[in-house]
Design a protein around this motif. Structure first.
Motif, PDB file in Angstrom:
ATOM      1  N   PHE A 238      -7.218  -1.425   5.219  1.00  0.00           N
ATOM      2  CA  PHE A 238      -8.008  -0.742   4.014  1.00  0.00           C
ATOM      3  C   PHE A 238      -9.524   0.661   4.458  1.00  0.00           C
ATOM      4  CE2 PHE A 238      -5.405  -3.497   2.079  1.00  0.00           C
ATOM      5  CZ  PHE A 238      -5.016  -3.032   1.516  1.00  0.00           C
TER       6      PHE A 238
ATOM      7  N   LYS B 112      -4.045  -1.607  -6.652  1.00  0.00           N
ATOM      8  CA  LYS B 112      -5.619  -1.750  -6.268  1.00  0.00           C
ATOM      9  C   LYS B 112      -5.334  -3.163  -5.558  1.00  0.00           C
ATOM     10  CE  LYS B 112      -8.776   0.880  -8.358  1.00  0.00           C
ATOM     11  NZ  LYS B 112      -9.765   1.738  -9.313  1.00  0.00           N
TER      12      LYS B 112
ATOM     13  N   ARG C 279      -7.551   3.841   6.016  1.00  0.00           N
ATOM     14  CA  ARG C 279      -7.155   4.426   5.516  1.00  0.00           C
ATOM     15  C   ARG C 279      -7.925   4.631   2.674  1.00  0.00           C
ATOM     16  NH1 ARG C 279      -4.032   1.958   8.221  1.00  0.00           N
ATOM     17  NH2 ARG C 279      -2.724   2.098   9.366  1.00  0.00           N
ATOM     18  N   ALA C 280      -7.419   3.778   2.699  1.00  0.00           N
ATOM     19  CA  ALA C 280      -8.092   4.143   1.315  1.00  0.00           C
ATOM     20  C   ALA C 280      -9.222   2.829   0.361  1.00  0.00           C
ATOM     21  CB  ALA C 280      -7.106   4.218   0.538  1.00  0.00           C
TER      22      ALA C 280
ATOM     23  N   TYR D 275       0.838  -1.094  -0.337  1.00  0.00           N
ATOM     24  CA  TYR D 275       0.300   0.301   0.141  1.00  0.00           C
ATOM     25  C   TYR D 275       0.672   1.268   0.096  1.00  0.00           C
ATOM     26  CZ  TYR D 275      -2.865   3.191   1.923  1.00  0.00           C
ATOM     27  OH  TYR D 275      -3.344   4.944   2.464  1.00  0.00           O
TER      28      TYR D 275
ATOM     29  N   ASP E  47     -11.469   2.803  -1.599  1.00  0.00           N
ATOM     30  CA  ASP E  47     -11.299   3.161  -2.731  1.00  0.00           C
ATOM     31  C   ASP E  47     -10.544   1.966  -3.360  1.00  0.00           C
ATOM     32  OD1 ASP E  47      -9.812   4.724  -1.754  1.00  0.00           O
ATOM     33  OD2 ASP E  47      -9.784   6.018  -3.463  1.00  0.00           O
ATOM     34  N   ARG E  48      -9.486   1.782  -2.350  1.00  0.00           N
ATOM     35  CA  ARG E  48      -8.510   0.608  -3.377  1.00  0.00           C
ATOM     36  C   ARG E  48      -8.487  -0.690  -2.671  1.00  0.00           C
ATOM     37  NH1 ARG E  48      -2.918   3.828  -1.897  1.00  0.00           N
ATOM     38  NH2 ARG E  48      -2.048   1.900  -2.800  1.00  0.00           N
TER      39      ARG E  48
END
Length: 239
Positions: free
Chosen positions: A195, A114, A198-199, A107, A201-202
């Motif tokens: 995730f 992704k 943090r993200a 990451y 969408d990934r």
């Protein structure tokens, strides 16, 4: 849309073009890593991305030949990341990408990457693990021991001499169901939480038995929303 690098042959062991050997092919920055545990459709995911999405796949055979799992074990991740075979890959399935907490490094190291994860009923997962290698631990014994927290047992079995333990399939899985299922659950929960914070969408996650999993994953990766063929590779009965 993810950049589409075509292989010179339609084969899971990708042939390297003359341009690649001369260093003319660009590095692929937007990579896709399969981070679900083994026996969770990682090979099927790689086959799907390769065969139906036309992605440059770096799967089991390439990883074994390039010794990427061994690099992880030795703490030599940069040796992987600098490998031109890795640098020009798009989708990565099988080891070492699902190994403990490696997704955290990936990451940070690849901000456009992704991550996809299929999971399944833990009991069914463990039955599949047992069926895979006749009740023995899949793969290299020392790497398996680190992934599944059996390194103390490995030291006891070796009694100071690594030759006392088979290099492959060295552990019995008998009476270890709760231990393995606990590690399996923790990995899935930790990855999802990581995730989500943090993200989101990934990160893509769904059940291995979801009949729409590949269509949903393709959409997540930016491909066309349409029907895709089901893929089931390396299926071992687990019921």
């Amino acid at each position: 849309m993810i950049m589409n690098l075509r292989p010179t042959r339609n084969h899971s062991d990708w042939r390297l073009s003359a341009g690649f050997r001369l260093g003319l092919m660009p590095e692929v920055e937007q990579k896709v890593f399969c981070i679900g545990f083994q026996r969770n459709g990682t090979t099927s995911t790689g086959d799907f991305c390769e065969q139906q999405l036309g992605m440059a796949r770096r799967g089991y055979r390439i990883a074994q030949r390039r010794k990427w799992s061994r690099c992880w074990y030795q703490g030599a991740l940069e040796r992987i990341f600098s490998d031109p075979v890795f640098r020009t890959g798009q989708v990565f399935d099988d080891g070492p990408w699902w190994f403990p907490k490696l997704y955290e490094t990936l990451y940070e190291r690849f901000p456009q990457a992704k991550f996809v994860m299929f999971d399944r009923d833990p009991e069914a997962w463990f039955r599949s693990m047992v069926a895979h290698s006749g009740g023995r631990s899949p793969g290299f014994t020392d790497i398996h021991a680190r992934i599944y927290r059996r390194e103390d047992e490995l030291r006891e079995l070796s009694d100071g001499d690594p030759g006392n333990v088979p290099a492959i399939n060295g552990f019995s899985l008998e009476d270890k169901k709760e231990h393995y299922i606990g590690i399996y659950r923790q990995h899935n929960e930790d990855a999802a939480e990581f995730f989500a914070r943090r993200a989101p969408d990934r990160f893509f996650r769904t059940d291995l038995n979801d009949p729409e999993k590949f269509r949903k994953m393709a959409c997540f990766l930016g491909f066309e929303d349409r029907s895709y063929d089901e893929v089931r590779s390396n299926v071992i009965a687990s019921k």
